[in-house]
Write a protein that holds these residues in place. Structure first.
Motif, PDB file in Angstrom:
ATOM      1  N   HIS A 171     -11.403  -1.236  -5.163  1.00  0.00           N
ATOM      2  CA  HIS A 171     -10.307  -2.185  -5.062  1.00  0.00           C
ATOM      3  C   HIS A 171      -9.099  -1.573  -5.771  1.00  0.00           C
ATOM      4  CE1 HIS A 171     -14.065  -4.444  -4.663  1.00  0.00           C
ATOM      5  NE2 HIS A 171     -13.382  -5.170  -3.789  1.00  0.00           N
ATOM      6  N   LYS A 172      -8.065  -1.317  -5.012  1.00  0.00           N
ATOM      7  CA  LYS A 172      -6.914  -0.570  -5.539  1.00  0.00           C
ATOM      8  C   LYS A 172      -5.782  -1.541  -5.857  1.00  0.00           C
ATOM      9  CE  LYS A 172      -3.964   3.423  -4.557  1.00  0.00           C
ATOM     10  NZ  LYS A 172      -4.184   4.001  -5.888  1.00  0.00           N
ATOM     11  N   PRO A 173      -5.266  -1.525  -7.100  1.00  0.00           N
ATOM     12  CA  PRO A 173      -4.242  -2.497  -7.502  1.00  0.00           C
ATOM     13  C   PRO A 173      -2.837  -2.099  -7.073  1.00  0.00           C
ATOM     14  CG  PRO A 173      -4.840  -1.113  -9.365  1.00  0.00           C
ATOM     15  CD  PRO A 173      -5.713  -0.684  -8.216  1.00  0.00           C
ATOM     16  N   TYR A 174      -2.105  -3.079  -6.540  1.00  0.00           N
ATOM     17  CA  TYR A 174      -0.698  -2.901  -6.175  1.00  0.00           C
ATOM     18  C   TYR A 174       0.085  -4.119  -6.638  1.00  0.00           C
ATOM     19  CZ  TYR A 174      -2.327   0.775  -2.992  1.00  0.00           C
ATOM     20  OH  TYR A 174      -2.903   1.910  -2.460  1.00  0.00           O
ATOM     21  N   ASP A 177       8.742  -0.863  -1.353  1.00  0.00           N
ATOM     22  CA  ASP A 177       8.178   0.247  -2.119  1.00  0.00           C
ATOM     23  C   ASP A 177       6.655   0.160  -2.149  1.00  0.00           C
ATOM     24  OD1 ASP A 177      10.790   1.091  -2.704  1.00  0.00           O
ATOM     25  OD2 ASP A 177      10.875  -0.205  -4.470  1.00  0.00           O
ATOM     26  N   MET A 178       6.141  -1.063  -2.331  1.00  0.00           N
ATOM     27  CA  MET A 178       4.699  -1.267  -2.325  1.00  0.00           C
ATOM     28  C   MET A 178       4.109  -0.876  -0.980  1.00  0.00           C
ATOM     29  SD  MET A 178       2.234  -3.419  -0.929  1.00  0.00           S
ATOM     30  CE  MET A 178       3.291  -4.773  -0.380  1.00  0.00           C
ATOM     31  N   TYR A 179       4.783  -1.275   0.109  1.00  0.00           N
ATOM     32  CA  TYR A 179       4.239  -1.004   1.442  1.00  0.00           C
ATOM     33  C   TYR A 179       4.226   0.499   1.738  1.00  0.00           C
ATOM     34  CZ  TYR A 179       2.500  -3.119   5.714  1.00  0.00           C
ATOM     35  OH  TYR A 179       1.684  -3.549   6.727  1.00  0.00           O
ATOM     36  N   ILE A 180       5.279   1.184   1.342  1.00  0.00           N
ATOM     37  CA  ILE A 180       5.311   2.644   1.515  1.00  0.00           C
ATOM     38  C   ILE A 180       4.188   3.301   0.730  1.00  0.00           C
ATOM     39  CG2 ILE A 180       6.671   4.708   0.984  1.00  0.00           C
ATOM     40  CD1 ILE A 180       9.187   3.010   1.632  1.00  0.00           C
ATOM     41  N   LYS A 181       3.924   2.787  -0.476  1.00  0.00           N
ATOM     42  CA  LYS A 181       2.830   3.339  -1.286  1.00  0.00           C
ATOM     43  C   LYS A 181       1.479   3.097  -0.603  1.00  0.00           C
ATOM     44  CE  LYS A 181       1.445   5.191  -5.251  1.00  0.00           C
ATOM     45  NZ  LYS A 181      -0.006   5.304  -5.045  1.00  0.00           N
ATOM     46  N   GLY A 192      -3.076   6.007   2.328  1.00  0.00           N
ATOM     47  CA  GLY A 192      -4.041   6.075   3.417  1.00  0.00           C
ATOM     48  C   GLY A 192      -4.348   4.774   4.100  1.00  0.00           C
ATOM     49  N   PHE A 193      -3.693   3.700   3.694  1.00  0.00           N
ATOM     50  CA  PHE A 193      -3.854   2.438   4.407  1.00  0.00           C
ATOM     51  C   PHE A 193      -2.887   2.432   5.592  1.00  0.00           C
ATOM     52  CE2 PHE A 193      -5.280   1.472   0.122  1.00  0.00           C
ATOM     53  CZ  PHE A 193      -6.423   0.710   0.334  1.00  0.00           C
ATOM     54  N   GLY A 194      -3.318   1.880   6.735  1.00  0.00           N
ATOM     55  CA  GLY A 194      -2.457   1.819   7.898  1.00  0.00           C
ATOM     56  C   GLY A 194      -2.183   3.202   8.448  1.00  0.00           C
ATOM     57  N   GLY A 195      -1.077   3.341   9.186  1.00  0.00           N
ATOM     58  CA  GLY A 195      -0.721   4.633   9.746  1.00  0.00           C
ATOM     59  C   GLY A 195      -1.787   5.189  10.667  1.00  0.00           C
ATOM     60  N   GLY A 196      -2.482   4.312  11.390  1.00  0.00           N
ATOM     61  CA  GLY A 196      -3.567   4.725  12.270  1.00  0.00           C
ATOM     62  C   GLY A 196      -4.933   4.694  11.605  1.00  0.00           C
ATOM     63  N   ASN A 197      -4.954   4.528  10.271  1.00  0.00           N
ATOM     64  CA  ASN A 197      -6.214   4.540   9.534  1.00  0.00           C
ATOM     65  C   ASN A 197      -6.825   3.148   9.355  1.00  0.00           C
ATOM     66  OD1 ASN A 197      -6.019   7.368   9.019  1.00  0.00           O
ATOM     67  ND2 ASN A 197      -4.552   6.931   7.384  1.00  0.00           N
ATOM     68  N   GLY A 198      -6.039   2.108   9.673  1.00  0.00           N
ATOM     69  CA  GLY A 198      -6.538   0.757   9.429  1.00  0.00           C
ATOM     70  C   GLY A 198      -6.601   0.474   7.945  1.00  0.00           C
ATOM     71  N   GLY A 199      -7.659  -0.199   7.525  1.00  0.00           N
ATOM     72  CA  GLY A 199      -7.814  -0.534   6.116  1.00  0.00           C
ATOM     73  C   GLY A 199      -7.453  -1.970   5.845  1.00  0.00           C
ATOM     74  N   ARG A 200      -8.003  -2.499   4.768  1.00  0.00           N
ATOM     75  CA  ARG A 200      -7.842  -3.915   4.444  1.00  0.00           C
ATOM     76  C   ARG A 200      -6.952  -4.091   3.225  1.00  0.00           C
ATOM     77  NH1 ARG A 200     -12.725  -8.290   3.299  1.00  0.00           N
ATOM     78  NH2 ARG A 200     -11.369 -10.121   3.157  1.00  0.00           N
ATOM     79  N   ALA A 201      -6.083  -5.112   3.279  1.00  0.00           N
ATOM     80  CA  ALA A 201      -5.246  -5.460   2.133  1.00  0.00           C
ATOM     81  C   ALA A 201      -5.246  -6.974   1.971  1.00  0.00           C
ATOM     82  CB  ALA A 201      -3.819  -4.951   2.324  1.00  0.00           C
ATOM     83  N   VAL A 202      -5.319  -7.424   0.732  1.00  0.00           N
ATOM     84  CA  VAL A 202      -5.286  -8.842   0.408  1.00  0.00           C
ATOM     85  C   VAL A 202      -4.004  -9.115  -0.355  1.00  0.00           C
ATOM     86  CG1 VAL A 202      -6.406 -10.744  -0.810  1.00  0.00           C
ATOM     87  CG2 VAL A 202      -7.802  -8.969   0.298  1.00  0.00           C
ATOM     88  N   ALA A 203      -3.145  -9.952   0.222  1.00  0.00           N
ATOM     89  CA  ALA A 203      -1.935 -10.398  -0.471  1.00  0.00           C
ATOM     90  C   ALA A 203      -2.304 -11.585  -1.351  1.00  0.00           C
ATOM     91  CB  ALA A 203      -0.863 -10.792   0.536  1.00  0.00           C
ATOM     92  N   PHE A 204      -2.223 -11.410  -2.655  1.00  0.00           N
ATOM     93  CA  PHE A 204      -2.717 -12.392  -3.627  1.00  0.00           C
ATOM     94  C   PHE A 204      -1.521 -12.946  -4.388  1.00  0.00           C
ATOM     95  CE2 PHE A 204      -6.415 -12.944  -6.902  1.00  0.00           C
ATOM     96  CZ  PHE A 204      -6.079 -14.287  -7.051  1.00  0.00           C
ATOM     97  N   THR A 205      -1.064 -14.157  -4.020  1.00  0.00           N
ATOM     98  CA  THR A 205       0.078 -14.731  -4.714  1.00  0.00           C
ATOM     99  C   THR A 205      -0.250 -15.016  -6.170  1.00  0.00           C
ATOM    100  OG1 THR A 205       1.678 -16.539  -4.755  1.00  0.00           O
ATOM    101  CG2 THR A 205      -0.539 -17.086  -4.019  1.00  0.00           C
ATOM    102  N   THR A 257      -7.750  -1.969  16.415  1.00  0.00           N
ATOM    103  CA  THR A 257      -7.658  -0.776  17.248  1.00  0.00           C
ATOM    104  C   THR A 257      -6.322  -0.067  17.103  1.00  0.00           C
ATOM    105  OG1 THR A 257      -6.847  -2.073  19.129  1.00  0.00           O
ATOM    106  CG2 THR A 257      -9.233  -1.795  18.937  1.00  0.00           C
ATOM    107  N   LEU A 258      -5.320  -0.766  16.574  1.00  0.00           N
ATOM    108  CA  LEU A 258      -4.009  -0.157  16.397  1.00  0.00           C
ATOM    109  C   LEU A 258      -3.925   0.679  15.129  1.00  0.00           C
ATOM    110  CD1 LEU A 258      -1.813  -3.223  17.429  1.00  0.00           C
ATOM    111  CD2 LEU A 258      -2.339  -1.218  18.817  1.00  0.00           C
ATOM    112  N   GLY A 259      -4.912   0.565  14.264  1.00  0.00           N
ATOM    113  CA  GLY A 259      -4.905   1.327  13.025  1.00  0.00           C
ATOM    114  C   GLY A 259      -3.927   0.828  12.003  1.00  0.00           C
ATOM    115  N   THR A 260      -3.459  -0.429  12.140  1.00  0.00           N
ATOM    116  CA  THR A 260      -2.558  -0.992  11.152  1.00  0.00           C
ATOM    117  C   THR A 260      -3.352  -1.636  10.017  1.00  0.00           C
ATOM    118  OG1 THR A 260      -2.476  -3.062  12.388  1.00  0.00           O
ATOM    119  CG2 THR A 260      -0.756  -1.443  12.847  1.00  0.00           C
ATOM    120  N   ILE A 261      -2.663  -1.937   8.932  1.00  0.00           N
ATOM    121  CA  ILE A 261      -3.308  -2.597   7.799  1.00  0.00           C
ATOM    122  C   ILE A 261      -3.718  -4.002   8.222  1.00  0.00           C
ATOM    123  CG2 ILE A 261      -2.972  -3.473   5.452  1.00  0.00           C
ATOM    124  CD1 ILE A 261      -0.923  -1.190   5.070  1.00  0.00           C
ATOM    125  N   GLN A 262      -4.937  -4.381   7.883  1.00  0.00           N
ATOM    126  CA  GLN A 262      -5.447  -5.706   8.199  1.00  0.00           C
ATOM    127  C   GLN A 262      -5.246  -6.617   6.991  1.00  0.00           C
ATOM    128  OE1 GLN A 262      -6.572  -6.185  11.549  1.00  0.00           O
ATOM    129  NE2 GLN A 262      -5.440  -4.255  11.407  1.00  0.00           N
TER     130      GLN A 262
END
Length: 418
Positions: free
Chosen positions: A142-145, A157-161, A166-179, A212-217
């Motif tokens: 679990h990677k902190p942002y 800046d967070m999204y570029i990081k 390695g998240f998105g950009g064809g790689n997919g990957g999961r992200a949780v936006a935690f308010t 299938t688009l490899g975007t961040i989920q």
């Protein structure tokens, strides 16, 4: 200043003290950690079958040094979700910021030269991720942002990081936006999600949320006002402050729960924030067995328009005039210290009360009970596989904001939003 508010498994108000006591058993008191620490580097060779997972804390942010104040205020005044100023907002915002900068710089100088929000947010997120790595190895690491709305690190800046990591950009990957606004408001959590949605479109394209688009989920933890761990952390801090009063006066101390106010135009539109703040207060008092008299009040009103009251400063002044001089201020909608606690409450409200019986409960900051609660909320969210809470699928009754609608459709799913 801006509002800082804004329900997973727990309902808004738990019924029965016995249930509350059982829910709090795992949140045992332990020594406070008060200093931020550096998280160890993540070993992606140890990735679980559903990992890695980006844990993104959303918050308002604050200027880390006085030189950052004008930029911070400019972004704040330019946010139409927070302060609607009409078509000329982009031109008015810099003027308002420039006018207010000297005063706000002096306030930040008085609390140490900058806001501690980034330091505490990084600490809280890092420590939460360490716990999640142990509790949920299948979604690890679990990677902190950190994603701040008005200060560095900004959402873009967070999204570029994320993309660089390695998240998105064809790689997919999961992200949780935690308010990190426990209670939802369109002007806080809603604004942060609107910004996140905007930069997702700009940096990953206007595609459907499709693996299938490899975007961040993405999924969203959009509110958690009555989570047992949050309630327990508040209750423990109140009990610690109550213990500083003589025993014969202790039960008569008035607890004043203070949250950032909202313009009545936002409240009348149907914003859920006031109800969710009240739910937090009720849950905390239920945990305390309603041991003391209490009131909910509101701080940080800006401008001449009508805002939600009664105001915290006026409330304290009135009670002191009446001879009720044992008061504890409880910042109930904030997850760490910032200018509203360190300056407005400590240096203005308490100082002006000019009585030793007027005190403030400690903020959550590095409280280990609170950090464990964050981990439990995130774990529950991931295990349930939900996109967001049911509440997030329902727009405010008077909402006319098309950007809010499209953002909700993206995060919640088009068919769900009403």
């Amino acid at each position: 200043m801006a509002p800082r508010s804004p329900l997973l498994r727990s309902p808004l108000v738990h019924s029965g003290v016995q249930f509350m006591e059982q829910s709090f058993l795992k949140y045992v008191p332990c020594q406070r950690s008060r200093l931020a620490t550096t998280a160890p580097s993540l070993n992606y060779a140890m990735t679980g079958s559903k990992g890695p997972t980006a844990m993104v804390f959303l918050n308002m942010g604050g200027p880390s040094k006085t030189d950052d104040v004008e930029d911070f205020l400019t972004r704040l005044f330019a946010d139409g979700d927070l302060i609607p100023l009409g078509r000329l907002q982009a031109y008015i915002a810099p003027l308002l910021a420039r006018r207010r900068t000297p005063k706000i710089q002096r306030q930040y100088a008085d609390i140490g030269g900058g806001s501690p929000i980034r330091r505490w947010s990084e600490h809280q997120c890092q420590e939460m991720c360490k716990i999640l790595d142990k509790l949920s190895p299948v979604t690890a690491p679990h990677k902190p942002y950190i994603s701040f709305r008005y200060a560095s690190p900004l959402t873009e800046d967070m999204y570029i990081k994320l993309l660089e990591d390695g998240f998105g950009g064809g790689n997919g990957g999961r992200a949780v936006a935690f308010t990190q606004y426990p209670q939802y408001s369109c002007s806080t959590t809603g604004s942060s999600l609107n910004e996140l949605w905007k930069w997702r479109n700009r940096l990953e394209g206007k595609h459907a949320n499709n693996d299938t688009l490899g975007t961040i989920q993405w999924s969203v933890i959009d509110r958690w006002p009555t989570h047992p761990g949050l309630v327990e952390a508040f209750a423990k801090n109140i009990e610690e402050q109550l213990a500083t009063y003589p025993e014969d006066r202790r039960n008569a101390v008035v607890l004043l729960f203070s949250a950032h106010s909202l313009p009545m135009s936002v409240v009348n539109r149907g914003d859920p924030y006031p109800a969710e703040v009240a739910a937090t207060v009720h849950a905390v008092m239920q945990r305390l067995r309603f041991s003391n008299p209490y009131r909910l009040c509101w701080q940080s009103q800006v401008g001449p328009s009508a805002w939600l009251g009664a105001q915290t400063s006026h409330t304290v002044q009135e009670y002191v005039k009446r001879g009720q001089t044992d008061l504890i201020l409880v910042p109930i909608a904030f997850t760490s210290d910032h200018i509203e606690t360190l300056y407005e409450l400590d240096r203005e409200v308490i100082h002006e009360a000019n009585h030793p019986g007027v005190k403030r409960a400690e903020s959550l900051n590095g409280n280990p009970i609170f950090i464990r609660a964050l981990a439990d909320i995130a774990l529950d969210h991931m295990q349930r596989g939900e996109k967001c809470s049911t509440q997030m699928t329902l727009r405010c009754q008077g909402c006319k904001n098309e950007r809010c609608l499209e953002q909700k459709k993206f995060f919640a799913g088009s068919a769900l939003v009403r």
